[in-house]
Structures are given as C-alpha cells and as structure tokens.
Design a protein around this motif. Structure first.
Motif, PDB file in Angstrom:
ATOM      1  N   SER A   9      11.836 109.253 -10.712  1.00 13.65           N
ATOM      2  CA  SER A   9      11.435 109.438 -12.575  1.00 13.65           C
ATOM      3  C   SER A   9      11.345 110.838 -12.654  1.00 13.65           C
ATOM      4  O   SER A   9      11.939 111.928 -11.572  1.00 13.65           O
ATOM      5  N   SER A  48      13.735 111.884 -21.643  1.00 17.28           N
ATOM      6  CA  SER A  48      14.324 110.817 -20.158  1.00 17.28           C
ATOM      7  C   SER A  48      12.902 111.104 -19.331  1.00 17.28           C
ATOM      8  O   SER A  48      12.827 111.943 -19.172  1.00 17.28           O
ATOM      9  N   TYR A  49      12.406 109.583 -19.067  1.00 15.90           N
ATOM     10  CA  TYR A  49      11.745 109.988 -17.994  1.00 15.90           C
ATOM     11  C   TYR A  49      12.482 109.469 -16.632  1.00 15.90           C
ATOM     12  O   TYR A  49      11.898 109.019 -15.282  1.00 15.90           O
ATOM     13  N   GLN A  52      16.046 107.210 -22.589  1.00 16.83           N
ATOM     14  CA  GLN A  52      15.339 106.707 -23.064  1.00 16.83           C
ATOM     15  C   GLN A  52      14.723 106.509 -24.792  1.00 16.83           C
ATOM     16  O   GLN A  52      14.191 106.201 -26.008  1.00 16.83           O
ATOM     17  N   THR A 102       3.667 104.246 -26.482  1.00 16.85           N
ATOM     18  CA  THR A 102       4.588 103.917 -27.210  1.00 16.85           C
ATOM     19  C   THR A 102       4.146 102.865 -28.266  1.00 16.85           C
ATOM     20  O   THR A 102       4.767 101.196 -29.127  1.00 16.85           O
ATOM     21  N   GLU A 134      11.973  98.121 -18.943  1.00 20.36           N
ATOM     22  CA  GLU A 134      12.781  98.202 -19.993  1.00 20.36           C
ATOM     23  C   GLU A 134      14.149  98.069 -19.246  1.00 20.36           C
ATOM     24  O   GLU A 134      15.245  99.162 -19.309  1.00 20.36           O
ATOM     25  N   ARG A 166       6.582 100.357 -17.928  1.00 18.27           N
ATOM     26  CA  ARG A 166       7.391 100.582 -19.013  1.00 18.27           C
ATOM     27  C   ARG A 166       8.541 100.247 -18.728  1.00 18.27           C
ATOM     28  O   ARG A 166      10.025  99.863 -19.277  1.00 18.27           O
ATOM     29  N   ALA A 167       9.207 101.011 -17.403  1.00 21.06           N
ATOM     30  CA  ALA A 167      10.016 100.529 -16.550  1.00 21.06           C
ATOM     31  C   ALA A 167      11.064  99.634 -15.957  1.00 21.06           C
ATOM     32  O   ALA A 167      11.813  99.216 -15.894  1.00 21.06           O
ATOM     33  N   TRP A 207       5.060 109.093 -28.686  1.00 23.62           N
ATOM     34  CA  TRP A 207       6.604 109.060 -27.833  1.00 23.62           C
ATOM     35  C   TRP A 207       7.657 109.199 -29.102  1.00 23.62           C
ATOM     36  O   TRP A 207       7.962 110.223 -28.688  1.00 23.62           O
TER      37      TRP A 207
END
Length: 584
Positions: free
Chosen positions: A267, A465-466, A475, A330, A258, A254-255, A441
């Motif tokens: 993280s 946020s992560y 996020q 997500t 994004e 995911r990171a 999420w």
C-alpha cells in the motif's frame, strides 16, 4: 536386423519415458492465501486468515539469509548439488532404517518434501516415496533452486493453522522474517519436521533440544561461530502465537472486498503517520464516547501523488452494536455544507460571480423551501467570499438557484461523486446544504484535486490510490471539472481563515503551523459532522458521528470534526519552498 529393431524399440521406450516424465506436472499449489497489507516501506499493517482458516501468506520474492542457511543445514546439505533426489541420502536412510527395524530417517531432499506437502499428506510408504522422487526431479527441471526454496518456505506447515515462514515469523516471534535472529531462524527450520509434536507453546524441551542440535551443527559447518551459537542457545523458544499487527483494519477489509483478496498488497500508507492518526482518533473517541458519539473516520491524501497516507475507517469501539466494523470512509452520509466551495469555484469560473459581489441574505421561500442560516439571523447583503467563509446558508441557496440545480448536479458528478443517483429535481436546492449523500472518500478526493490544481495548473484530473503498484488501477479518479486555477485559488482562499464561522454558533480559534484551507459541515439533525482541510501537501478529511445515524445534540463539524482534523494536520509536516504562485 534384429539388433536394429531392438535399438529402435529401446529408443521408442526411452522416448515414451521422457514424454511421460515431462508430462508429469511439477509441484504447484492452489491453496488460498491470506490477504496481507503492507505499508509503503514494507512493514506489515495487517493480515486476514485465508478462506480455509489457515495463516498462509502469499509467496514472497526472497528468503532471509539466516533461515535459508539453517534450513539447508538441517534438511538438505547438498540441496544445490542434486537433481531433486539424493541417492546417497536415500541409501544412508535405508541402512539406518534396517538397523533400527523401523523408519527413523527418510532421506528426503527439500524438493521431495515439497512434493509431499503438495500431495497433501499421502501415506508414507515406498510407493509414495517413488512418486515424490519423480515429482521432485520434474520440479527441479521446471524451477530454479531459489524458487523451490521459496515454494517450500511459503507452504511448509509450522503447526496449528500456521503455514509458511512469513506467517510463522509473525505468529511465533512477532517480527518479519528478515528480522529473525539465528535462534529464531533455527527454530523455524526444525518446526516443519514435526509441527504437531513441537508446536510452540507445547513440548518446549523437545523444541529446545532440536533447535540447539541444529545450532551446534551450524557451528560445526562454520555457518556461525561459537559465541553466536552460545548466545542463540540462550534465547527462549516461542510460546503461544502472537497476534498479528492490526494497524489499518478497514483498509485491509476494503482491499479484500475490492478484488485483492489473497494477495500481498503493498500500500501507499505511511505507517508512522497511520499510527499517529490511529492514536489521535482513539484519544478523541475517549472524549466523545461519553456523549454517545461512537464513530469517526479520517483519510489523509498526498496532494502531489494522490497516494493515501493514512486510512482510519472507524474508531476502536468494541462490539458490533456501535458499528465499529463499518468503514465510514466509503459510507454514504449527509455532507452538510462541504460542497459550498465547489459551487463558489464553479460560479467564479463561469464569470457569474466575483469575490466581493454582494449576495442577498434575507428570508426566502422557494416552492415551499425556506432555508435558514445557522445563526437564525440575516444580514441583508453579504460579499460572496464572506458567504463562503462564514458558510451562510440562505445566500448559498440563492447562488445555487442562480447557477442552476441541474448544472451543479452534473458538475458534482463530473468531479467524481457517484452517490447522486436521483434526478436533480429530487434533491432540489437543498443539495448545497447536505440534502443528498456523499462519501468521505470522494469528497476528500475532490478537495485534493483542487489543491493539486494549484500546484499543477495544467492538470485537471487526479488519481487517488492506496495501492503502491502502478499496474493496479487507481481506486478513485477525481477532477476539478475544467475549473481554472484562479477560481480554485479564490475558493480555497475564502476558507483559509483561522477564525471560523458563525454557522456553528460560536467563534472558534485553532492553531496550526501551516496555512490551511478548510471547510466544515453538519448534517440536518446533527447526525454527521465533517471537516476537510487542504495544504500544499496534504488533504485531510474527517467525519464524526454514529454509524447507525443517531443524531446527538451539539454535534457539529467545527466542534467535533475540526479538532481532529487540525491535530492530524499537526502530525503531517508542512512542505516548504513551493514556488507556485497559486500556493495557498
């Protein structure tokens, strides 16, 4: 006049040389990096190979002391004293090469070797050595010695597709660079000298000999003592590369998707909790897999900070046929009854409802829509708080009709739901029973914002946020949409019961050492099972089902998602001593 003209010409030539020298660019790299995910304490959660197929971590802020001492001892003893070129070393190498009749020594400094790495393996000849020398001196003028060492360590080849000390330490020893022993540091110091010849797992005797020669040299120079040298020689050299940790694969993916691809990402993940949640999900997967229920997801949020503490996007199911690569956190899924507390709180906030106000629970049909309770029975009139605690469908639909479909639809969007793309009329009254889709999420974030509101009555918005860095935009931003703390408290209090609802067909008992407000949800056709719980410290959201949308008989939120949620909450120690009067 002639002497003056000559002096003037020399100055012009000198100026041209100086300008030309300064015009030369110092060493720089544009190679793609691996995406590296670190836990909040700096431990490695996972990494993915760079786009060019190399394991190349982004440059780190510091280098381990043992590796620096070993590298300088092996490659460039006078690194801190020369301007990029060491004339004495070059002269000594020239004499050795003449005597041997072949190139046995290059006399290159670490900075010159860095220039050669950056120039991508040009032919090794006198002309190229001259270019490397000029680039090295220009690099020394532009960068500090510490930065030059970090550049070298981050871009040196270690054999195969391993580039840089970070990737090498993990691939060859399975440890972070700062945890390497003297033997391991010495091994990585000698490897770039001939990475293809002494690649770990091959030519072990040559690798041992070169490492031990360096250890002896470090002992002679007083870097290590005799006993340390002896113990280091007893350590084996590495075999085939180790696999990298893969503790949060879906968050890593995911990171990268994004906009954080190729970065070293610190993280907010608590690595200990992440591992425990991984184990919990894996254990339940073994139980559920026999019923052809293959997928599950869990996210744990910190109520105080909005930090993501654990992120398990799916089960450890193998193969693509069961959708194990899908990040369910997500994904858009039918959320069942999980939005009922939001309607209840909204109506309380506007004075349209009181906790003990009676609500009709009778068969109804509204424009052809005829909701039914899970139990298929009706009770006539039910207090509003019981409508929520027992998750009765018919009274919930009646309450939504009273509140207004359009208003509730907008309320959900204001709270942070991005999946309601159709007009309110498209969903109708079924939106309160899972007639739309939501993301685990976002709904987890809304529940977290509710719990956060109780601890922080003046704060309506919560950032999720992560990413540990404050320079990165959160996020998710979610809100209670102006709902008062009192309304939030009544909504959460109504679902703070240890004995849970009829909607799932049976009474169930769960034990927890802490007080939990929680709600389950089951989608139409038993395709999605949800459970979301909040405490003063944590929000835990769980989804169970099949990524491809296949329903399974008996798949319910309380039967499948709630047990995981409670087990995860047991892994999370409760916070004590809260003085907030609204604390659940």
């Amino acid at each position: 006049m002639l002497r003056s003209a000559l002096r003037h010409r020399r100055l012009i030539i000198l100026a041209i040389l100086v300008v030309g020298f300064l015009a030369i660019r110092p060493v720089h790299f544009h190679d793609p990096n691996s995406t590296v995910l670190l836990a909040r304490n700096g431990e490695l959660l996972g990494a993915r190979v760079a786009t060019d197929g190399q394991w190349r971590f982004p440059e780190s802020d510091s280098l381990p002391m043992r590796y620096k001492k070993a590298l300088i001892c092996f490659e460039d003893r006078y690194f801190y004293y020369h301007p990029g070129v060491n004339p004495i070393a070059i002269g000594r190498a020239l004499v050795q090469n003449i005597r041997q009749g072949k190139i046995v020594s290059g006399g290159s400094t670490i900075t010159m070797q860095l220039a050669r790495i950056a120039r991508k393996g040009q032919d090794r000849n006198i002309w190229e050595k001259l270019i490397e020398s000029v680039v090295a001196m220009r690099t020394e003028l532009a960068y500090s010695k510490a930065h030059i060492l970090r550049l070298y360590a981050s871009n040196a080849p270690f054999g195969g597709n391993v580039v840089g000390i970070d990737a090498a330490a993990w691939r060859f020893f399975g440890v972070p660079p700062e945890n390497m022993s003297w033997a391991e540091a010495a091994t990585l110091a000698v490897l770039p000298n001939a990475p293809s010849l002494i690649y770990p797992g091959k030519n072990q005797e040559l690798l041992v000999a070169k490492r031990n020669h360096l250890l002896d040299k470090m002992q002679q120079q007083g870097i290590i003592d005799k006993e340390t040298c002896s113990r280091a020689k007893d350590e084996p050299v590495p075999g085939p590369p180790h696999p990298l940790p893969d503790i949060a694969p879906h968050l890593l993916a995911r990171a990268a998707s994004e906009g954080m691809d190729g970065q070293r990402l610190h993280s907010t993940i608590d690595i200990g909790l992440q591992k425990r949640v991984n184990q919990t999900v894996a254990r339940y997967f073994e139980l559920y897999h026999g019923n052809n229920i293959n997928n599950a997801a869990v996210v744990v949020l910190d109520i105080k900070t909005g930090n993501v503490l654990a992120y398990v996007g799916n089960t450890p199911v193998e193969g693509r046929e069961h959708g194990g690569q899908v990040d369910i956190i997500t994904a858009e899924r039918s959320y069942g009854s999980t939005l009922k507390p939001l309607l209840y709180a909204s109506m309380l906030n506007e004075g349209l409802l009181l906790p003990h106000m009676l609500v009709s629970d009778i068969p109804i049909s509204i424009a052809g829509y005829s909701p039914v309770n899970f139990s298929k029975s009706y009770e006539g009139m039910v207090p509003a708080n019981e409508v929520l605690s027992r998750s009765l469908n018919v009274p919930s639909v009646i309450l939504l009709r009273s509140y207004g479909i359009e208003k509730f639809n907008q309320q959900l969007k204001d709270m942070g739901m991005t999946t309601l793309r159709q007009p309110p009329s498209h969903y109708g009254l079924s939106i309160i029973l899972g007639g739309a889709e939501g993301k685990l999420w976002e709904i987890a974030g809304i529940y977290a914002a509710f719990a956060h509101k109780l601890e922080n009555p003046d704060q309506d918005t919560m950032n999720i946020s992560y990413v540990k860095s404050k320079n990165v935009k959160p996020q998710l931003q979610t809100t209670t949409a102006g709902i008062s703390p009192a309304s939030v408290w009544f909504a959460l209090d109504a679902v703070t019961e240890a004995r849970r609802p009829e909607e799932e067909g049976t009474w169930r008992f769960f034990f927890s050492p802490q007080k939990i407000a929680w709600k389950t949800g089951t989608s139409f056709g038993s395709r999605d099972a949800w459970a979301i719980g909040v405490t003063p410290k944590y929000a835990v959201a769980v989804w169970v089902g099949n990524a491809d949308g296949e329903g399974r008989p008996g798949l319910t939120g309380v039967g499948y998602a709630a047990p995981i949620m409670f087990d995860v909450l047991v892994c999370c120690p409760p916070r004590r001593g809260s003085m907030n009067p609204f604390t659940i």
